[in-house]
Scaffold this motif. Structure first.
Motif, PDB file in Angstrom:
ATOM      1  N   ALA A  96       0.802  -0.886  -0.047  1.00  0.00           N
ATOM      2  CA  ALA A  96      -0.031   0.091  -0.043  1.00  0.00           C
ATOM      3  C   ALA A  96       1.044   1.361  -0.017  1.00  0.00           C
ATOM      4  O   ALA A  96       0.531   2.318  -0.756  1.00  0.00           O
ATOM      5  CB  ALA A  96      -0.751  -0.149   1.220  1.00  0.00           C
ATOM      6  N   HIS A 100       2.036   4.782  -3.149  1.00  0.00           N
ATOM      7  CA  HIS A 100       2.269   6.146  -3.105  1.00  0.00           C
ATOM      8  C   HIS A 100       3.623   6.476  -3.032  1.00  0.00           C
ATOM      9  O   HIS A 100       4.020   7.725  -2.486  1.00  0.00           O
ATOM     10  CB  HIS A 100       1.426   6.812  -1.856  1.00  0.00           C
ATOM     11  CG  HIS A 100       0.267   6.245  -1.589  1.00  0.00           C
ATOM     12  ND1 HIS A 100      -0.892   7.261  -2.240  1.00  0.00           N
ATOM     13  CD2 HIS A 100      -0.628   5.296  -0.883  1.00  0.00           C
ATOM     14  CE1 HIS A 100      -2.109   6.583  -2.020  1.00  0.00           C
ATOM     15  NE2 HIS A 100      -1.872   5.597  -1.328  1.00  0.00           N
ATOM     16  N   ARG A 309      -2.398  -3.535   4.749  1.00  0.00           N
ATOM     17  CA  ARG A 309      -2.990  -2.443   3.712  1.00  0.00           C
ATOM     18  C   ARG A 309      -3.721  -1.454   4.335  1.00  0.00           C
ATOM     19  O   ARG A 309      -3.425  -0.301   4.183  1.00  0.00           O
ATOM     20  CB  ARG A 309      -3.452  -2.830   2.546  1.00  0.00           C
ATOM     21  CG  ARG A 309      -2.778  -3.812   1.584  1.00  0.00           C
ATOM     22  CD  ARG A 309      -3.532  -4.001   0.055  1.00  0.00           C
ATOM     23  NE  ARG A 309      -4.666  -4.860   0.062  1.00  0.00           N
ATOM     24  CZ  ARG A 309      -4.734  -6.028   0.013  1.00  0.00           C
ATOM     25  NH1 ARG A 309      -3.349  -6.629  -0.086  1.00  0.00           N
ATOM     26  NH2 ARG A 309      -5.633  -6.570   0.164  1.00  0.00           N
ATOM     27  N   ARG A 310      -4.834  -1.758   5.082  1.00  0.00           N
ATOM     28  CA  ARG A 310      -5.592  -0.811   5.983  1.00  0.00           C
ATOM     29  C   ARG A 310      -4.684   0.052   6.762  1.00  0.00           C
ATOM     30  O   ARG A 310      -4.805   1.203   7.266  1.00  0.00           O
ATOM     31  CB  ARG A 310      -6.692  -1.589   6.554  1.00  0.00           C
ATOM     32  CG  ARG A 310      -7.573  -2.065   5.877  1.00  0.00           C
ATOM     33  CD  ARG A 310      -8.419  -1.152   4.789  1.00  0.00           C
ATOM     34  NE  ARG A 310      -9.248  -1.869   4.207  1.00  0.00           N
ATOM     35  CZ  ARG A 310      -9.029  -2.182   2.950  1.00  0.00           C
ATOM     36  NH1 ARG A 310      -7.867  -1.731   2.295  1.00  0.00           N
ATOM     37  NH2 ARG A 310     -10.084  -2.842   2.063  1.00  0.00           N
ATOM     38  N   GLU A 313      -2.958   2.509   4.895  1.00  0.00           N
ATOM     39  CA  GLU A 313      -3.803   3.598   4.618  1.00  0.00           C
ATOM     40  C   GLU A 313      -4.202   4.707   5.679  1.00  0.00           C
ATOM     41  O   GLU A 313      -4.213   5.704   5.686  1.00  0.00           O
ATOM     42  CB  GLU A 313      -5.152   3.126   3.965  1.00  0.00           C
ATOM     43  CG  GLU A 313      -4.955   2.315   2.677  1.00  0.00           C
ATOM     44  CD  GLU A 313      -6.005   1.575   2.259  1.00  0.00           C
ATOM     45  OE1 GLU A 313      -7.128   1.434   2.884  1.00  0.00           O
ATOM     46  OE2 GLU A 313      -5.900   0.734   1.406  1.00  0.00           O
ATOM     47  N   SER A 316      -1.281   6.997   6.469  1.00  0.00           N
ATOM     48  CA  SER A 316      -1.104   7.983   5.425  1.00  0.00           C
ATOM     49  C   SER A 316      -2.210   9.093   5.848  1.00  0.00           C
ATOM     50  O   SER A 316      -1.568  10.202   5.563  1.00  0.00           O
ATOM     51  CB  SER A 316      -1.443   7.314   3.969  1.00  0.00           C
ATOM     52  OG  SER A 316      -0.445   6.482   3.807  1.00  0.00           O
TER      53      SER A 316
END
Length: 344
Positions: A96, A100, A309-310, A313, A316
């Motif tokens: 993830a 970015h 991944r969560r 996120e 971020s």
């Protein structure tokens, strides 16, 4: 005559001054060209960019991001780098973050609190924008504290401090999911063999299993939970004792895929067919274990890569100023294979 510029001495990284020299411009002009400033002629900009390509010049990421207050780097701190559960979380987080173009520094504290503090100091000295802390087991761990200058997200192992943000597996719902599948398959005499009672996740799964059974007007076979260890050996031993006391069981919910493998061994040994006589479901979806079982094992997947991944996120978002606190529980999913089937 063509002028040849000797790039840089071996082992030395090219600098902006090297680029300017090769392009035949001032350092200030080279900086403007690389950063896309409009007050540079197109021909000059192209010459500077070509020089940068020749020298494999990469602007210092920290310096370029100072104006935004970010470095584009994140620290991933684990206490079990080789762990079967922590690795998928780390992989999901790194995937993830990579989307970015965020660089990752990975540190393994090996379960040592002193080593962990050393890694934290090292990561902060590199000016990381945030930290993801991944535990080796699903039980809560001490918080790193509220004094750190960057946001922190805890994954798999929740922080003891409710002011922190933790992402965890909903193990209670996972236990419920396993038993629901067995009940909807027509099973009514369901036993549960699981691992170490010192794990909070063990009790969470039992609670979910019992609640679903109660809704169906059922209870666990023998009204007992078989706690032990997370091993095939325990699965074999517990299954032998279970069948002696409750020979009529028609389904076994194992607390891990390893335990389930031991369960299958004894059922085969006793001449019981799976799933015709006894259905078996595991927990973890460890492909090397579940996929290679005979028959292939139905199991509950904790979706640990999704968890990672969560976590990335949420980190971020926190770096961008949208922080939150508390514990977020993520759902499990059922992976149906050949060890369970409806009663005909």
């Amino acid at each position: 005559m063509t002028e040849v510029f000797a790039p840089t001495s071996a082992g030395r990284t090219a600098t902006l001054r090297d680029v300017a020299r090769l392009a035949g411009v001032s350092t200030a002009t080279a900086s403007k060209a690389i950063n896309g400033r409009p007050d540079v002629k197109a021909a000059t900009r192209e010459r500077v960019l070509e020089a940068a390509r020749q020298l494999a010049f990469s602007p210092n990421a920290v310096a370029r991001s100072l104006s935004a207050g970010r470095t584009g780097t994140v620290g991933l701190l684990t206490s079990d780098l080789e762990g079967r559960f922590s690795l998928p979380v780390l992989m999901g987080a790194e995937d993830a973050l990579g989307v970015h173009e965020t660089s990752v520094f990975l540190c393994d504290a090996r379960g040592d609190a002193i080593r962990e503090q050393h890694h934290i100091r090292a990561l902060l000295s590199r000016q990381v924008d945030g930290l993801i802390v991944v535990g080796a087991r699903p039980d809560s761990r001490p918080s790193l504290g509220q004094h750190l200058p960057v946001p922190v997200v805890y994954a798999y192992s929740p922080s003891e401090d409710p002011q922190d943000l933790s992402l965890v597996v909903d193990n209670e719902a996972g236990g419920r999911l396993a038993v629901d599948h067995l009940i909807t398959s027509g099973r009514t005499r369901i036993a549960h063999i699981t691992g170490d009672p010192g794990y909070g996740a063990s009790h969470d799964r039992v609670r979910g299993a019992r609640e679903r059974l109660a809704e169906a007007g059922l209870g666990l076979a023998g009204d007992q939970v078989w706690f032990g260890s997370w091993t095939e050996g325990w699965g074999r031993g517990a299954t032998r004792m279970l069948l002696e006391r409750n020979p009529g069981v028609d389904a076994i919910f194992a607390g891990s895929d390893q335990i389930a493998r031991g369960v299958l061994d004894v059922l085969h040994e006793k001449g019981l067919r799976v799933p015709e006589d006894v259905a078996v479901i595991g927990f973890d979806n460890w492909e090397a274990m579940a996929g290679e079982s005979r028959p292939a094992l139905t199991t509950v997947d904790m979706q640990l890569e999704v968890l990672g991944r969560r976590a990335a996120e949420h980190l971020s978002a926190a770096i961008a100023g949208r922080s939150r606190k508390g514990t977020v529980e993520l759902p499990c999913r059922l992976v149906q294979r050949s060890s369970t089937a409806p009663v005909l």
